[in-house]
Write a protein that holds these residues in place. Structure first.
Motif: not given
Length: 379
Positions: A64-72
């Motif tokens: 539910l959180r923003t921002p998220a840094y999946v790719d990083e």
């Protein structure tokens, strides 16, 4: 009559109305949750083959959180040499990693490289302890200070990395807190007769075996050492206990140890001096509650073991009642009677015990003579 009712119910199963309402409510809640999820995060995790359903069940709030840094986060792990499956496992186990800011990720990478310079080893650490690597940015200053402090103590880099991984809480707090415990441990070692030249080696070994000792109360350590000294343990014996228990002395209390010692002495019917020798052979006795000790003594006595045998081989008190019963039966099947053969065969690791059973079985099956061997005759 009750059997007929049960049979009828089994033939015509009906879902209770209340259960249907609950199920509908759960579905509606799930629908709302899916709608509120960060679609960019979910899609990125799916592309990495991360188990998103497991995250939903255990840590759905992350989605539910923003921002998220999946790719990083995935990119950092891949740069270190992590394979795709490893990246997926790390993010499934610790999805909070995607909430760390990229700058914090890089800061953690540089910090860990100072104690674990081999990227492959670092990937292994992250895979086992992802929460220790992906930490809150507010802890970074404490981490830096603690790494510098332990390096000043000449602790091996591997040991410092192990401390950071196994007990991250100790590196997330002010360095002064860890320093107090280290000072207390060093003082106890030297006061009990340890040599100054060996104190760092001893401390390094102790911390590697039990990194959580840093989180304990230094004053409690002192109280427990004094209590044991009053019970008749010499300085050399206390130093041995402190080492064998891997610092667990700092987690106990005089009252708990007093009860454990009194119960054991009553069960064994031995003198104070003999009790001290039992504890030196089986230090874990100090850590057990009266309930656990009662169960273990009962199990041994029920298997036909006498108090005199336990006094000769007190390490059997380290075994749970279930393990004792299982091993007694295994030994009996091999033709070994612990009541007459001694308890040494009962102890040891699982591997050691299996090896002993194998030897006993071979000895039991070995023929007294070989009937097909040629007889020796004089020419």
């Amino acid at each position: 009559m009750w059997r007929l009712v049960a049979t009828a119910a089994a033939r015509c199963p009906q879902r209770p109305r209340g259960a249907a309402v609950v199920q509908t409510h759960r579905r509606s809640r799930a629908t709302v949750t899916r709608a509120e999820e960060n679609r960019h995060t979910v899609d990125a995790l799916h592309r990495l083959s991360v188990d998103v359903q497991k995250i939903r069940e255990l840590k759905g709030w992350v989605l539910l959180r923003t921002p998220a840094y999946v790719d990083e986060a995935a990119g950092l792990l891949k740069v270190l040499g992590a394979s795709g499956p490893v990246v997926a496992r790390v993010l499934t186990l610790h999805p909070e990693a995607v909430l760390c800011h990229p700058e914090q990720m890089q800061a953690q990478r540089h910090l860990w490289a100072s104690v674990c310079p081999d990227p492959r080893e670092l990937v292994g650490v992250i895979e086992k302890f992802p929460a220790s690597f992906f930490t809150c940015a507010s802890h970074h200053a404490h981490q830096l200070d603690n790494v510098a402090y332990f390096r000043r103590l000449n602790l091996n880099k591997r040991i410092v990395a192990k401390l950071m991984a196994g007990a991250p809480q100790s590196f997330s707090r002010p360095v002064e807190d860890n320093e107090k415990m280290v000072v207390a441990l060093r003082a106890a070692y030297l006061e009990l007769g340890g040599k100054d030249a060996n104190v760092n080696v001893w401390l390094q070994k102790l911390l590697s075996q039990n990194p959580f000792v840093l989180l304990k109360d230094p004053e409690r350590l002192g109280r427990n050492v004094r209590f044991l000294a009053e019970k008749g343990f010499t300085s050399a014996q206390l130093l041995g206990l402190l080492s064998k228990l891997r610092g667990l002395v700092a987690e106990l209390s005089p009252d708990a140890m007093r009860r454990a010692l009194a119960f054991s002495q009553s069960a064994l019917g031995c003198s104070d001096d003999r009790l001290c020798r039992v504890v030196l052979d089986c230090p874990a006795l100090l850590c057990h509650s009266e309930a656990v000790l009662a169960q273990r003594f009962q199990g041994l006595f029920g298997a036909g073991v006498g108090a005199s045998q336990i006094l000769e081989t007190p390490t059997v008190l380290e075994l749970t009642t279930e393990i004792v019963n299982h091993r007694v039966q295994r030994l009996k099947a091999c033709g070994y009677d612990i009541r007459t053969g001694g308890l040494e065969a009962l102890g040891g690791t699982k591997k050691d015990f299996e090896a002993s059973c194998g030897k006993l079985q071979q000895r039991r099956e070995r023929p007294m003579f070989n009937p097909v061997a040629p007889l020796r005759t004089d020419d």
